[in-house]
Design a protein around this motif. Structure first.
Motif, PDB file in Angstrom:
ATOM      1  N   LYS A   1       9.996 -13.136 -13.318  1.00  0.00           N
ATOM      2  CA  LYS A   1      10.802 -13.948 -14.223  1.00  0.00           C
ATOM      3  C   LYS A   1      10.219 -13.760 -15.620  1.00  0.00           C
ATOM      4  CE  LYS A   1      12.161 -18.667 -15.289  1.00  0.00           C
ATOM      5  NZ  LYS A   1      12.004 -20.084 -14.946  1.00  0.00           N
ATOM      6  N   VAL A   2      11.045 -13.266 -16.566  1.00  0.00           N
ATOM      7  CA  VAL A   2      10.551 -12.939 -17.899  1.00  0.00           C
ATOM      8  C   VAL A   2      11.353 -13.673 -18.965  1.00  0.00           C
ATOM      9  CG1 VAL A   2       9.667 -10.682 -17.224  1.00  0.00           C
ATOM     10  CG2 VAL A   2      11.998 -10.867 -18.047  1.00  0.00           C
ATOM     11  N   THR A   3      10.669 -13.997 -20.056  1.00  0.00           N
ATOM     12  CA  THR A   3      11.285 -14.594 -21.238  1.00  0.00           C
ATOM     13  C   THR A   3      10.851 -13.773 -22.448  1.00  0.00           C
ATOM     14  OG1 THR A   3       9.416 -16.098 -21.515  1.00  0.00           O
ATOM     15  CG2 THR A   3      11.292 -16.930 -20.270  1.00  0.00           C
ATOM     16  N   PRO A   4      11.596 -13.793 -23.551  1.00  0.00           N
ATOM     17  CA  PRO A   4      11.197 -13.023 -24.732  1.00  0.00           C
ATOM     18  C   PRO A   4       9.825 -13.459 -25.256  1.00  0.00           C
ATOM     19  CG  PRO A   4      13.479 -13.704 -24.921  1.00  0.00           C
ATOM     20  CD  PRO A   4      12.920 -14.398 -23.721  1.00  0.00           C
ATOM     21  N   GLY A   5       8.966 -12.472 -25.564  1.00  0.00           N
ATOM     22  CA  GLY A   5       7.629 -12.740 -26.084  1.00  0.00           C
ATOM     23  C   GLY A   5       6.559 -12.899 -25.019  1.00  0.00           C
TER      24      GLY A   5
ATOM     25  N   ILE B   1      16.331 -18.897 -22.479  1.00  0.00           N
ATOM     26  CA  ILE B   1      16.832 -17.596 -22.058  1.00  0.00           C
ATOM     27  C   ILE B   1      15.770 -16.940 -21.191  1.00  0.00           C
ATOM     28  CG2 ILE B   1      17.534 -15.312 -22.834  1.00  0.00           C
ATOM     29  CD1 ILE B   1      18.526 -16.604 -25.400  1.00  0.00           C
ATOM     30  N   TYR B   2      16.176 -16.491 -20.000  1.00  0.00           N
ATOM     31  CA  TYR B   2      15.250 -15.760 -19.146  1.00  0.00           C
ATOM     32  C   TYR B   2      16.028 -14.816 -18.245  1.00  0.00           C
ATOM     33  CZ  TYR B   2      16.407 -18.976 -15.309  1.00  0.00           C
ATOM     34  OH  TYR B   2      17.063 -19.696 -14.350  1.00  0.00           O
ATOM     35  N   ALA B   3      15.302 -13.882 -17.648  1.00  0.00           N
ATOM     36  CA  ALA B   3      15.894 -12.924 -16.720  1.00  0.00           C
ATOM     37  C   ALA B   3      14.923 -12.706 -15.574  1.00  0.00           C
ATOM     38  CB  ALA B   3      16.183 -11.600 -17.420  1.00  0.00           C
ATOM     39  N   ILE B   4      15.459 -12.331 -14.432  1.00  0.00           N
ATOM     40  CA  ILE B   4      14.632 -11.931 -13.302  1.00  0.00           C
ATOM     41  C   ILE B   4      14.835 -10.433 -13.138  1.00  0.00           C
ATOM     42  CG2 ILE B   4      14.243 -12.144 -10.830  1.00  0.00           C
ATOM     43  CD1 ILE B   4      15.032 -15.062 -11.077  1.00  0.00           C
ATOM     44  N   ILE B   5      13.727  -9.678 -13.279  1.00  0.00           N
ATOM     45  CA  ILE B   5      13.797  -8.221 -13.220  1.00  0.00           C
ATOM     46  C   ILE B   5      13.026  -7.721 -12.007  1.00  0.00           C
ATOM     47  CG2 ILE B   5      14.035  -7.960 -15.715  1.00  0.00           C
ATOM     48  CD1 ILE B   5      11.044  -7.162 -15.758  1.00  0.00           C
ATOM     49  N   GLU B   6      13.296  -6.469 -11.643  1.00  0.00           N
ATOM     50  CA  GLU B   6      12.565  -5.829 -10.559  1.00  0.00           C
ATOM     51  C   GLU B   6      11.823  -4.630 -11.125  1.00  0.00           C
ATOM     52  OE1 GLU B   6      13.346  -3.388  -6.420  1.00  0.00           O
ATOM     53  OE2 GLU B   6      14.927  -4.663  -7.222  1.00  0.00           O
ATOM     54  N   SER B   7      10.540  -4.533 -10.774  1.00  0.00           N
ATOM     55  CA  SER B   7       9.726  -3.399 -11.193  1.00  0.00           C
ATOM     56  C   SER B   7       8.683  -3.144 -10.116  1.00  0.00           C
ATOM     57  CB  SER B   7       9.037  -3.689 -12.529  1.00  0.00           C
ATOM     58  OG  SER B   7       8.184  -2.625 -12.878  1.00  0.00           O
ATOM     59  N   GLY B   8       8.656  -1.936  -9.598  1.00  0.00           N
ATOM     60  CA  GLY B   8       7.673  -1.589  -8.576  1.00  0.00           C
ATOM     61  C   GLY B   8       7.881  -2.329  -7.272  1.00  0.00           C
ATOM     62  N   GLY B   9       9.118  -2.706  -6.958  1.00  0.00           N
ATOM     63  CA  GLY B   9       9.400  -3.413  -5.719  1.00  0.00           C
ATOM     64  C   GLY B   9       9.072  -4.894  -5.770  1.00  0.00           C
ATOM     65  N   LYS B  10       8.686  -5.397  -6.939  1.00  0.00           N
ATOM     66  CA  LYS B  10       8.367  -6.819  -7.096  1.00  0.00           C
ATOM     67  C   LYS B  10       9.317  -7.428  -8.122  1.00  0.00           C
ATOM     68  CE  LYS B  10       3.525  -5.779  -6.311  1.00  0.00           C
ATOM     69  NZ  LYS B  10       3.620  -4.335  -6.428  1.00  0.00           N
TER      70      LYS B  10
END
Length: 132
Positions: A18-22, A6-15
């Motif tokens: 790719k994040v996974t739990p933990g 399970i993973y997601a691609i998020i946007e924060s601060g214009g960047k």
């Protein structure tokens, strides 16, 4: 092979990240205290192990929860300005501030993959011969 990926691609601060739990992620500075929680709702892509959902531009209802693990400074970046023949030079440095986030859980919010679009019927130019 392995477990559920399970993973997601998020946007924060214009960047984009790719994040996974933990996982620990360094993002641009947030004005939050250590231990505070934050919800990141700009989820650009979501993989729940079975389906991949791509947002346009974001996945509706999807969120990533995270807690602030601390604040750090990045590596020093130097800038050097020099003018020839005039003995003029200046050296400056900068250290960017980052917030370290611990990713908690990835909430899909009932996001489902959109069905494929049906192709449009081609328009035909019909000529009518009504007397006018």
């Amino acid at each position: 092979m392995g477990g559920v990926n399970i993973y997601a691609i998020i946007e924060s601060g214009g960047k984009q990240y790719k994040v996974t739990p933990g996982q620990l992620v360094e993002v641009d500075l947030f004005d939050l205290a250590e231990g505070d929680s934050i919800e990141l709702d700009k989820v650009l892509m979501l993989n729940d192990g079975e389906t991949v959902t791509i947002g346009s531009p974001t996945v509706p209802g999807a969120k990533v929860t995270a807690t602030v693990a601390g604040h750090i400074k990045g590596d020093k970046v130097f800038a050097y300005r020099f003018k020839a023949k005039s003995r003029n030079h200046k050296k400056t440095g900068h250290r960017q501030l980052y917030t370290v986030l611990t990713i908690g859980e990835i909430l899909t919010g009932g996001a489902a993959e959109k069905p494929a679009r049906k192709p449009r019927a081609k328009k035909t130019n019909e000529v009518t011969t009504d007397g006018a």
